[in-house]
Motif scaffolding. Structure first.
Motif, PDB file in Angstrom:
ATOM      1  N   LEU A 101     -42.465  23.173  -9.447  1.00 53.02           N
ATOM      2  CA  LEU A 101     -43.226  23.908  -8.429  1.00 53.02           C
ATOM      3  C   LEU A 101     -42.449  24.012  -7.123  1.00 53.02           C
ATOM      4  O   LEU A 101     -42.465  25.052  -6.468  1.00 53.02           O
ATOM      5  N   GLU A 133     -41.815  23.833 -16.890  1.00 55.71           N
ATOM      6  CA  GLU A 133     -40.686  23.107 -17.471  1.00 55.71           C
ATOM      7  C   GLU A 133     -40.199  23.733 -18.765  1.00 55.71           C
ATOM      8  O   GLU A 133     -39.132  23.389 -19.265  1.00 55.71           O
ATOM      9  N   ALA A 170     -52.677  21.266  -6.219  1.00 58.96           N
ATOM     10  CA  ALA A 170     -53.826  20.827  -7.012  1.00 58.96           C
ATOM     11  C   ALA A 170     -53.829  21.411  -8.424  1.00 58.96           C
ATOM     12  O   ALA A 170     -54.619  20.981  -9.266  1.00 58.96           O
ATOM     13  N   LEU A 171     -52.957  22.365  -8.707  1.00 51.31           N
ATOM     14  CA  LEU A 171     -52.933  23.029 -10.008  1.00 51.31           C
ATOM     15  C   LEU A 171     -51.920  22.374 -10.948  1.00 51.31           C
ATOM     16  O   LEU A 171     -51.010  21.661 -10.515  1.00 51.31           O
ATOM     17  N   ASP A 172     -52.085  22.623 -12.237  1.00 49.28           N
ATOM     18  CA  ASP A 172     -51.171  22.090 -13.248  1.00 49.28           C
ATOM     19  C   ASP A 172     -50.043  23.095 -13.480  1.00 49.28           C
ATOM     20  O   ASP A 172     -50.265  24.202 -13.981  1.00 49.28           O
ATOM     21  N   TRP A 173     -48.829  22.707 -13.134  1.00 48.48           N
ATOM     22  CA  TRP A 173     -47.667  23.581 -13.288  1.00 48.48           C
ATOM     23  C   TRP A 173     -46.696  23.052 -14.341  1.00 48.48           C
ATOM     24  O   TRP A 173     -45.518  23.425 -14.348  1.00 48.48           O
ATOM     25  N   SER A 174     -47.164  22.211 -15.235  1.00 52.43           N
ATOM     26  CA  SER A 174     -46.266  21.599 -16.209  1.00 52.43           C
ATOM     27  C   SER A 174     -45.578  22.620 -17.110  1.00 52.43           C
ATOM     28  O   SER A 174     -44.466  22.392 -17.597  1.00 52.43           O
ATOM     29  N   TYR A 175     -46.223  23.783 -17.301  1.00 55.55           N
ATOM     30  CA  TYR A 175     -45.634  24.796 -18.177  1.00 55.55           C
ATOM     31  C   TYR A 175     -44.336  25.377 -17.607  1.00 55.55           C
ATOM     32  O   TYR A 175     -43.547  25.998 -18.328  1.00 55.55           O
TER      33      TYR A 175
END
Length: 470
Positions: A281, A272, A265-270
């Motif tokens: 992730l 990359e 559910a969290l934003d892990w785009s960083y």
């Protein structure tokens, strides 16, 4: 090329021999690596510093947090008396007459709850010894009984197991610790059931032959080791028998929540970004979920025993010390594998494995089983095999439409089969803890941790190949 292959074989035989004779793997692995390098004609010093050491350091860098918090958690569970309380509660529910089942279930609960395998062995022996004494069961069955609970289904098969053997495949297949739940649950039931039937059958046979607990009643090494291990247990008043189970329950709930609910559910785009390794992730979720879960359990133990913080401080020190030998031993085996994989002859071996004509699932299971057996280590053998073949196996599986979750679960289970051959460090340690010999107890250890699991894994591979993942 022929000399290179001979060198690989001789180096493996040397590693097995040195480990069986008690030489620490930290020393045996680099020595064995030199044999492979000499036969291949590769430079010794350059291979050691530029291949062996980086691979060893890479494993430590990836897995040290898990080994560290797992060891600390295990020590804290021991010195608070929680581990012993869990064992006694399970025994009271099952009954002392069912000493074998009580020992297996208690060992399994602790292993699945995140306590280090070696810590569980030290904790369980004095408890199992008392149970077997009361039930008058031959003590030679104690190592096999403990081994069934800690070296088999809870280590590799049960979905969500926080043991490192269940996390490693996820780093190569992009899966989490709960991968292949149906396969894992069926496999766990078969291994647990088969092992329990074997041990109960052996109990009846030995007793019928006139053997009892006191048949080898001389004071053994395991007695001293067990008494020493339990001498530092804190005297805590526990009015609620549920409390000792809370840390284990916490590990499962937090691991499950992070893997399937919170992390997705969290934003892990960083991730990359280059500074974070340009990963996704799926590359780290399994490790992070288990790490958070065990840390949460440690914090819970500290909160429940706030008045004993000074005494618990020693648990952190002991945990740090106990985490060193297992991780560096395994890392040294990984370094050995990297050296072997670097010689030209290994390409022939690798091509032969892929030339079997089998699908990706069978290839993965066979290659991991062989390396785990040769090194006597489930985690070390699996890491060696997947470092060398993981990318190719993943591509082949995708081409063949094989589920990555099935690849994860059965590869992990395969690592927990041949890893307990007689030279295995885990087997040797367990026998030392119990004060028994290979001649007295290995037959039962081998059957419940090697014979039955290998049969179950072969059956599960055939089933999954026929009907797909479930």
């Amino acid at each position: 090329m022929v000399l290179g292959i001979v060198g690989i074989i001789l180096s493996l035989l040397l590693l097995i021999t040195l480990a069986y004779r008690g030489m620490p793997v930290i020393i045996a692995a680099p020595i064995s690596s030199m044999v492979a390098l000499i036969f291949s004609g590769a430079p010794l010093l350059a291979s050691y510093t530029e291949i062996f050491m980086p691979a060893m350091a890479g494993f430590v860098g990836s897995w040290f947090p898990i080994f560290l918090v797992g060891a600390i958690f295990g020590v804290l569970m021991t010195i608070t008396g929680y581990a012993e309380s869990i064992a006694r509660t399970v025994t009271s529910l099952i009954g002392s007459k069912s000493a074998i089942a009580a020992t297996v279930i208690t060992s399994a609960l602790m292993t699945y709850g995140g306590i280090s395998l070696f810590v569980v062995a030290f904790v369980m022996y004095p408890l199992a010894r008392e149970l077997f004494r009361v039930a008058d069961i031959p003590r030679r069955l104690i190592p096999g009984t403990i081994a069934l609970g800690i070296f088999t289904f809870t280590m590799t098969a049960l979905p969500g197991s926080p043991q490192v053997q269940n996390i490693i495949p996820g780093q190569f297949f992009g899966t989490g610790s709960f991968a292949g739940p149906g396969i894992g649950l069926v496999g766990s039931v078969l291994i647990f059931g088969g092992g329990l039937l074997w041990l109960e059958r052996r109990r009846r046979t030995l007793i019928a032959n006139g053997e009892h607990f006191s048949s080898d009643a001389s004071r053994l090494v395991g007695d001293t080791a067990a008494e020493h291990a339990s001498s530092s247990v804190l005297t805590l008043k526990m009015t609620n028998r549920l409390i000792p189970f809370l840390p284990l329950i916490t590990v499962f709930i937090v691991n499950f929540s992070c893997t399937l609910l919170i992390f997705p559910a969290l934003d892990w785009s960083y991730l990359e970004e280059e500074q974070f390794g340009a990963i996704g992730l799926s590359d780290r979720a399994g490790v992070w979920a288990v790490l958070v879960a065990i840390v949460a359990a440690i914090l819970l133990i500290l909160a429940l025993n706030a008045r004993e913080v000074r005494a618990l401080r020693t648990g952190f020190t002991d945990g740090v010390k106990r985490s060193m030998l297992p991780i560096f031993s395994t890392a040294s085996e990984v370094g050995y594998g990297a050296v072997v994989a670097s010689v030209a002859a290994f390409a022939v071996v690798r091509d032969s494995v892929f030339g079997m004509g089998a699908n990706a699932l069978v290839t993965s299971v066979v290659s991991v089983s062989i390396t785990a057996g040769l090194t006597g280590s489930s985690s070390g053998g699996m890491t060696i095999a997947l470092n060398a073949l993981g990318d190719d196996l993943r591509q082949l599986a995708e081409q063949e439409g094989i589920s990555m979750e099935a690849m994860h679960r059965l590869t992990a289970m395969a690592a927990g089969g041949l890893d307990t051959l007689p030279h295995s460090g885990a087997v040797v340690t367990l026998l030392i803890v119990c004060g028994l010999t290979h001649r007295q107890s290995y037959k039962d250890i081998g059957m419940v941790t090697l014979g039955i699991p290998v049969i179950v894994i072969a059956g599960m591979v055939a089933l999954v190949s026929a009907v797909g993942a479930f």
